[in-house]
Design an enzyme around this catalytic site. Sequence first.
Site, PDB file in Angstrom:
ATOM      1  N   ASP A  23       1.095  -4.580  -9.659  1.00  0.00           N
ATOM      2  CA  ASP A  23       0.035  -5.136 -10.521  1.00  0.00           C
ATOM      3  C   ASP A  23       0.274  -5.037 -12.038  1.00  0.00           C
ATOM      4  O   ASP A  23       0.676  -3.974 -12.535  1.00  0.00           O
ATOM      5  CB  ASP A  23      -1.283  -4.386 -10.306  1.00  0.00           C
ATOM      6  CG  ASP A  23      -1.614  -4.112  -8.876  1.00  0.00           C
ATOM      7  OD1 ASP A  23      -0.868  -4.534  -7.992  1.00  0.00           O
ATOM      8  OD2 ASP A  23      -2.633  -3.455  -8.645  1.00  0.00           O
ATOM      9  N   TRP A  47       7.818   0.466  -3.237  1.00  0.00           N
ATOM     10  CA  TRP A  47       6.688   1.166  -3.856  1.00  0.00           C
ATOM     11  C   TRP A  47       6.897   2.673  -3.741  1.00  0.00           C
ATOM     12  O   TRP A  47       7.413   3.161  -2.735  1.00  0.00           O
ATOM     13  CB  TRP A  47       5.398   0.725  -3.135  1.00  0.00           C
ATOM     14  CG  TRP A  47       4.140   1.171  -3.805  1.00  0.00           C
ATOM     15  CD1 TRP A  47       3.481   0.511  -4.787  1.00  0.00           C
ATOM     16  CD2 TRP A  47       3.381   2.358  -3.522  1.00  0.00           C
ATOM     17  NE1 TRP A  47       2.359   1.230  -5.147  1.00  0.00           N
ATOM     18  CE2 TRP A  47       2.280   2.352  -4.396  1.00  0.00           C
ATOM     19  CE3 TRP A  47       3.530   3.424  -2.633  1.00  0.00           C
ATOM     20  CZ2 TRP A  47       1.319   3.369  -4.403  1.00  0.00           C
ATOM     21  CZ3 TRP A  47       2.581   4.432  -2.643  1.00  0.00           C
ATOM     22  CH2 TRP A  47       1.496   4.397  -3.521  1.00  0.00           C
ATOM     23  N   SER A  83      -3.566   1.360 -10.739  1.00  0.00           N
ATOM     24  CA  SER A  83      -3.953   0.301 -11.677  1.00  0.00           C
ATOM     25  C   SER A  83      -5.167   0.642 -12.516  1.00  0.00           C
ATOM     26  O   SER A  83      -6.024   1.444 -12.126  1.00  0.00           O
ATOM     27  CB  SER A  83      -4.221  -0.991 -10.904  1.00  0.00           C
ATOM     28  OG  SER A  83      -2.988  -1.522 -10.510  1.00  0.00           O
ATOM     29  N   GLU A 200      -9.892  -4.897  -4.353  1.00  0.00           N
ATOM     30  CA  GLU A 200      -8.987  -4.281  -5.323  1.00  0.00           C
ATOM     31  C   GLU A 200      -9.086  -5.057  -6.629  1.00  0.00           C
ATOM     32  O   GLU A 200      -9.432  -6.250  -6.642  1.00  0.00           O
ATOM     33  CB  GLU A 200      -7.532  -4.318  -4.810  1.00  0.00           C
ATOM     34  CG  GLU A 200      -7.329  -3.480  -3.553  1.00  0.00           C
ATOM     35  CD  GLU A 200      -5.868  -3.300  -3.136  1.00  0.00           C
ATOM     36  OE1 GLU A 200      -5.142  -4.297  -3.071  1.00  0.00           O
ATOM     37  OE2 GLU A 200      -5.463  -2.147  -2.900  1.00  0.00           O
TER      38      GLU A 200
HETATM   39  C1  FRU Z   1      -3.194  -3.567  -5.746  1.00  0.00           C
HETATM   40  C2  FRU Z   1      -3.091  -2.054  -5.622  1.00  0.00           C
HETATM   41  C3  FRU Z   1      -4.207  -1.378  -6.381  1.00  0.00           C
HETATM   42  C4  FRU Z   1      -3.643  -0.019  -6.668  1.00  0.00           C
HETATM   43  C5  FRU Z   1      -2.193  -0.334  -6.909  1.00  0.00           C
HETATM   44  C6  FRU Z   1      -1.257   0.755  -6.464  1.00  0.00           C
HETATM   45  O1  FRU Z   1      -1.997  -4.236  -5.530  1.00  0.00           O
HETATM   46  O2  FRU Z   1      -3.080  -1.687  -4.260  1.00  0.00           O
HETATM   47  O3  FRU Z   1      -5.430  -1.354  -5.682  1.00  0.00           O
HETATM   48  O4  FRU Z   1      -4.240   0.565  -7.786  1.00  0.00           O
HETATM   49  O5  FRU Z   1      -1.906  -1.527  -6.211  1.00  0.00           O
HETATM   50  O6  FRU Z   1       0.042   0.504  -6.876  1.00  0.00           O
END
Ligand code: FRU
Length: 450
Positions: A23, A47, A83, A200
């Site tokens: 994000d 990730w 985020s 989100e």
């Molecule tokens: C959205 C998300 C958010 C979170 C972030 C973690 O893509 O899942 O809700 O803060 O990515 O990287």
Amino acid sequence: MDTINSKRKPAFHIYGGVGWINDPNGLIYYKGRWHAFFQYYPEATHWGPMHWGHVVSDDLINWERLPVALAPGGESGEEGCFSGSAIEFDGRLWLLYTGYTENGGGDDVRQLQYLASSDDGVNFVKHGIVIGEKELPPEYSPCNFRDPRVWKKDGVFYCLVAAKRKGGNGRIIAFRSENLFDWQFVGDLFGEDSKGSMTECPEYNDQLGLLTVCEQFQPAEGKAHLNVHSTRWYTGALDYSTFKFKAENCGIMDYGFDFYAPQSYIDRNITIGWLNMWDRNVPSDKYGFAGMLTFPRRIQVKDGALWQTPAIDGELFHLRETDGTVSDKLVHGAVKIVAEGLESLQLDLRIKGDTRTSFRLDGNEWVFDRSLSGEKVTGVEKDEDSLAGIRRIPYKNLPVHEITVISDEFSVEIFVDGEVASSTVYPEEGADGLELAVKADLCKYAKINM
Ligand code: FRU
């Protein structure tokens, strides 16, 4: 921008240099420059413990890489900086973000809202939790509470946060504060669960009367909303006395394969999204990076609906009349097509041999086709269109159609009459052919290299 030792990298889209990004975060025009932060894991192309990467620009096209703004750990103890958003106050740049702590997992996971600040826009100090379990009403789960979006109205700060009722699906809840440190819960915008399992990255644009929100695992709606997770927009108004949102219209923000977690520059109607999708392979990982952000787009509300155009100065396109047949070359740049009295349109780009990415008018819809685009992306979506590499945009019956295609290494974003489809594509090197065939009363075409 380039810390990657490969020619195969985006020329003007934000990416991580090395590692994984998702994000966009904290988008703000601060001290005369466009800052963009993003979810970043520098150690691998998947990730991992989240940092905030940071780039800055004068023109939204050329980006300079700055040091990582937030890293997990230190005194505040979070294991991931998820985020969040940015705001300027008293000359300082403030970041409100979600701190993630595992605490052994399950119900003990905590996602709470943390604050950091900077007086130069580069080096940040952390101030710890400011919206914690004490501020969160007990019916909501502190394990799924994230993505604070802050804004200011009439001298008061407001913040939307994605939340989940215990045992339910997603919600969007609101808090207020006078100083960014002390927050109170003020309401639940829809007062009912989202269709998808969790919301989100919610955002309210007070100037436009526009709410955007992502939903995880939302059910498909016909041939739309096919991505495993996607983003909706709602026009309407937030009532600042009840904190209920009254929606007028609703739609999908992007019809492509790869778009999620958009955020707009605070107090400016320019939005950037993540140009990728969860739960898919990312073929650029062999070049050392995974994930990009979309080209910035201008957002407006026209006739009660979201209308998006690329944030490029229109004067840069020197449109010339054509007979509807164009052969050109394009990898890093944009083309614009304006057609009056349109009967048919077929655009193929990133052509090399049998490889091509296609966009065409087919009855009452525009069809984007990446089935022959190159290396395959496979995901959890098993519907017919996804397996065939197809996405569709509804056709608007207008006297003049305007199409802008933004092309960069590994992405194509198609803007047509206020709608957008953003997708990644992975053709082999040198796939630069472009062929356009239009039947219309009048067709104009322009290209800019970027
Ligand atoms: C959205 C998300 C958010 C979170 C972030 C973690 O893509 O899942 O809700 O803060 O990515 O990287």
